[in-house]
Design a protein around this motif. Structure first.
Motif, PDB file in Angstrom:
ATOM      1  N   GLY A 370      23.785  39.019  -7.636  1.00 37.46           N
ATOM      2  CA  GLY A 370      23.528  40.367  -8.086  1.00 37.46           C
ATOM      3  C   GLY A 370      22.223  40.638  -8.839  1.00 37.46           C
ATOM      4  O   GLY A 370      21.592  41.108  -8.722  1.00 37.46           O
ATOM      5  N   LEU A 371      22.730  39.633 -10.046  1.00 40.00           N
ATOM      6  CA  LEU A 371      21.397  39.903 -10.978  1.00 40.00           C
ATOM      7  C   LEU A 371      20.166  39.321 -10.486  1.00 40.00           C
ATOM      8  O   LEU A 371      19.103  39.853 -10.703  1.00 40.00           O
ATOM      9  N   ALA A 372      20.100  38.244  -9.497  1.00 37.63           N
ATOM     10  CA  ALA A 372      18.652  37.854  -9.128  1.00 37.63           C
ATOM     11  C   ALA A 372      18.289  38.682  -7.988  1.00 37.63           C
ATOM     12  O   ALA A 372      17.094  38.923  -8.112  1.00 37.63           O
ATOM     13  N   ALA A 373      19.101  39.465  -7.185  1.00 42.30           N
ATOM     14  CA  ALA A 373      18.493  40.632  -6.332  1.00 42.30           C
ATOM     15  C   ALA A 373      17.994  41.827  -7.314  1.00 42.30           C
ATOM     16  O   ALA A 373      16.849  42.310  -7.002  1.00 42.30           O
ATOM     17  N   SER A 374      18.724  42.017  -8.385  1.00 42.41           N
ATOM     18  CA  SER A 374      18.116  43.204  -9.193  1.00 42.41           C
ATOM     19  C   SER A 374      16.859  42.656  -9.913  1.00 42.41           C
ATOM     20  O   SER A 374      15.819  43.643  -9.937  1.00 42.41           O
ATOM     21  N   CYS A 375      16.425  41.451 -10.351  1.00 37.45           N
ATOM     22  CA  CYS A 375      15.213  41.227 -10.540  1.00 37.45           C
ATOM     23  C   CYS A 375      14.143  41.138  -9.669  1.00 37.45           C
ATOM     24  O   CYS A 375      13.125  41.729  -9.991  1.00 37.45           O
ATOM     25  N   VAL A 376      14.474  40.996  -8.286  1.00 42.68           N
ATOM     26  CA  VAL A 376      13.506  41.135  -7.300  1.00 42.68           C
ATOM     27  C   VAL A 376      13.164  42.725  -7.103  1.00 42.68           C
ATOM     28  O   VAL A 376      12.244  42.660  -6.924  1.00 42.68           O
ATOM     29  N   ILE A 377      14.292  43.324  -7.004  1.00 42.72           N
ATOM     30  CA  ILE A 377      14.001  44.670  -6.667  1.00 42.72           C
ATOM     31  C   ILE A 377      13.222  45.462  -7.953  1.00 42.72           C
ATOM     32  O   ILE A 377      12.343  46.067  -7.685  1.00 42.72           O
ATOM     33  N   CYS A 378      13.549  45.089  -9.266  1.00 40.75           N
ATOM     34  CA  CYS A 378      12.707  45.273 -10.317  1.00 40.75           C
ATOM     35  C   CYS A 378      11.054  45.222 -10.102  1.00 40.75           C
ATOM     36  O   CYS A 378      10.145  45.792 -10.512  1.00 40.75           O
ATOM     37  N   GLY A 379      10.852  43.945  -9.756  1.00 37.65           N
ATOM     38  CA  GLY A 379       9.585  43.442  -9.614  1.00 37.65           C
ATOM     39  C   GLY A 379       8.934  44.141  -8.460  1.00 37.65           C
ATOM     40  O   GLY A 379       7.731  44.618  -8.644  1.00 37.65           O
ATOM     41  N   GLY A 380       9.759  44.546  -7.525  1.00 35.84           N
ATOM     42  CA  GLY A 380       9.003  45.106  -6.278  1.00 35.84           C
ATOM     43  C   GLY A 380       8.729  46.753  -6.735  1.00 35.84           C
ATOM     44  O   GLY A 380       7.640  47.369  -6.368  1.00 35.84           O
ATOM     45  N   THR A 381       9.402  47.154  -7.735  1.00 32.85           N
ATOM     46  CA  THR A 381       9.579  48.551  -8.109  1.00 32.85           C
ATOM     47  C   THR A 381       8.206  48.696  -9.071  1.00 32.85           C
ATOM     48  O   THR A 381       7.335  49.498  -8.909  1.00 32.85           O
ATOM     49  N   ILE A 382       8.081  47.611  -9.666  1.00 33.68           N
ATOM     50  CA  ILE A 382       6.918  47.741 -10.699  1.00 33.68           C
ATOM     51  C   ILE A 382       5.448  47.703  -9.794  1.00 33.68           C
ATOM     52  O   ILE A 382       4.743  48.348  -9.867  1.00 33.68           O
ATOM     53  N   LEU A 383       5.696  47.075  -8.785  1.00 35.27           N
ATOM     54  CA  LEU A 383       4.422  46.977  -7.851  1.00 35.27           C
ATOM     55  C   LEU A 383       4.268  48.166  -7.040  1.00 35.27           C
ATOM     56  O   LEU A 383       3.231  48.852  -6.854  1.00 35.27           O
ATOM     57  N   LEU A 384       5.522  49.005  -6.913  1.00 36.22           N
ATOM     58  CA  LEU A 384       5.261  50.278  -6.142  1.00 36.22           C
ATOM     59  C   LEU A 384       4.475  51.166  -6.893  1.00 36.22           C
ATOM     60  O   LEU A 384       3.792  52.003  -6.236  1.00 36.22           O
ATOM     61  N   PHE A 385       4.803  51.257  -8.426  1.00 32.45           N
ATOM     62  CA  PHE A 385       4.364  52.152  -9.258  1.00 32.45           C
ATOM     63  C   PHE A 385       2.875  51.516  -9.783  1.00 32.45           C
ATOM     64  O   PHE A 385       2.524  52.196 -10.595  1.00 32.45           O
ATOM     65  N   ASP A 386       2.518  50.325  -9.319  1.00 35.05           N
ATOM     66  CA  ASP A 386       1.246  49.623  -9.939  1.00 35.05           C
ATOM     67  C   ASP A 386       0.015  50.620  -9.434  1.00 35.05           C
ATOM     68  O   ASP A 386      -0.577  50.354  -8.391  1.00 35.05           O
ATOM     69  N   ARG A 387      -0.353  51.407 -10.463  1.00 34.79           N
ATOM     70  CA  ARG A 387      -1.589  52.106 -10.137  1.00 34.79           C
ATOM     71  C   ARG A 387      -3.021  51.454  -9.874  1.00 34.79           C
ATOM     72  O   ARG A 387      -3.927  51.791  -8.982  1.00 34.79           O
TER      73      ARG A 387
END
Length: 394
Positions: A370-387
């Motif tokens: 669950g923590l591993a999936a959260s890390c990957v999701i957070c990484g993707g979220t950073i990319l999503l809002f990366d201007r």
């Protein structure tokens, strides 16, 4: 005459590419990732804990981090034949030596030096093959080089169960070491004599704004390293502990490797169609979905999806991220790759040790996954809002 020169260039490029792929089989597919299918055998025969298993993996990734830092701080070493040859010998010897001792200290030492050698070989092979392909106008083949990692993973997943039938966990390590030796010899015969190393091109100083553009990608890549490595280390062990999946467990690593082989070509092609950012987000999302499903996977279909989704994304993410790093820091692409690889290595180093301790404490991998999936999701979220993903770099 022109056709003959073109044909000769094609042949040289192909031989160097195949030689490099075989080098990746040795350095990464075996030296780094054979541990995953052999780990359940060591737990079965020796009773090692998840904490120890995670610590051994962490030492391997600490060695990889040390190698990446060494290459970043002393790049001239990358063109030293003695360093390259020594790294290759260490990679093979450390794999063989794992099967010759019962000492936890010796295992840790072997895994550390295996990681150190893997990092140096990965960077050396990438640089030498890329320079040769670019010089012969075949830069479009570069991504194919990393499919050698998937090939090594598939081979280890297929051979480890067969080696286990011949003996035990020790036989698996010795067999993998022998495979690494023969593969290395084949790779050297095919590609080494064709590589004409050029002196490094002078790098201009990069403007500060290019470095700033890289940092969102660095953080996302660190989180990817922290998250993906839990599956990369414990996948076969997790499936082995799943009721009814014991017979499929060793071959799940074959599925990972087979899915990884074409991924380094497919994801760049997809990136050209839909954009690098969208392709990266898709890869992060697919990988996160596979990790989430692995928490409660009990059927063959679910387990197969977990293996294939992981294999199909982890090398693709590496390829796309390094490409994006080059785009954001075009004045110093080697430094961009070194910074990104260092961040990725830090995540890899911490992930297995934390996951192993949590698994022993909670009697299972549900919480670590669950923590591993959260890390990957957070990484993707950073990319999503990366201007900076939208900004052209001149």
């Amino acid at each position: 005459m022109s056709n003959m020169k073109t044909r000769n260039n094609n042949q040289i490029s192909l031989r160097v590419l195949i030689g490099g792929m075989l080098g990746m089989v040795v350095a990464m597919g075996i030296g780094r990732f054979a541990y995953t299918p052999i780990l359940p055998l060591m737990q079965r025969d020796l009773g090692i804990s998840n904490s120890l298993a995670g610590s051994l993996a962490a030492l391997n990734y600490a060695g990889y981090l040390a190698g990446a830092l060494l290459c970043m701080l002393a790049p001239h070493l990358l063109r030293n034949r003695v360093i390259s040859a020594t790294s290759l010998l260490i990679s093979i010897a450390s794999t063989l030596a794992m099967g010759l001792t019962y000492s936890e200290f010796a295992w840790g030492t072997m895994r550390f030096f295996s990681g150190l050698a893997s990092a140096i070989l990965f960077i050396v092979i990438t640089a030498e093959v890329a320079e040769t392909l670019i010089r012969h106008n075949h830069s479009q083949w570069i991504g194919t080089l990393y499919s050698g990692i998937g090939l090594g993973i598939a081979l280890s997943g297929w051979l480890v169960p067969e080696l286990d039938r011949l003996g035990n966990w020790s036989s698996a390590w010795l067999g993998m070491g022998a495979l690494a030796l023969f593969t290395a010899l084949a790779g050297l015969l095919l590609g080494r004599r064709h590589i004409d190393i050029q002196p490094p091109a002078a790098q201009s100083s990069a403007p500060a704004d290019h470095a700033q553009r890289l940092w969102p990608l660095v953080v996302a890549y660190f989180l990817e390293g922290l998250g993906y490595i839990v599956t990369a280390t414990f996948l076969v062990a997790i499936i082995t502990a799943t009721p009814g999946m014991q017979h499929f467990a060793p071959y799940s690593w074959v599925a990972v490797g087979l899915a990884a082989i074409p991924s380094t070509t497919i994801w760049p092609l997809l990136a050209r169609l839909i954009g690098n950012k969208t392709a990266l987000l898709a890869a992060f999302a697919l990988q996160a979905a596979g990790i989430v499903i692995s928490i409660h996977a009990t059927t063959f279909g679910e387990v197969l999806f977990v293996a294939v989704s992981f294999g199909a994304t982890f090398l693709g993410i590496v390829t796309l991220t390094l490409s994006e790093g080059n785009r954001r820091w075009p004045h110093d692409t080697r430094r961009a790759a070194a910074v990104l690889t260092t961040a990725f290595s830090l995540g890899q180093m911490f992930g297995p040790a934390i996951a192993g301790m949590l698994a022993d404490h909670d009697a299972g991998f549900a919480f670590p996954l669950g923590l591993a999936a959260s890390c990957v999701i957070c990484g993707g979220t950073i990319l999503l809002f990366d201007r900076f993903s939208h900004s052209p770099i001149n």
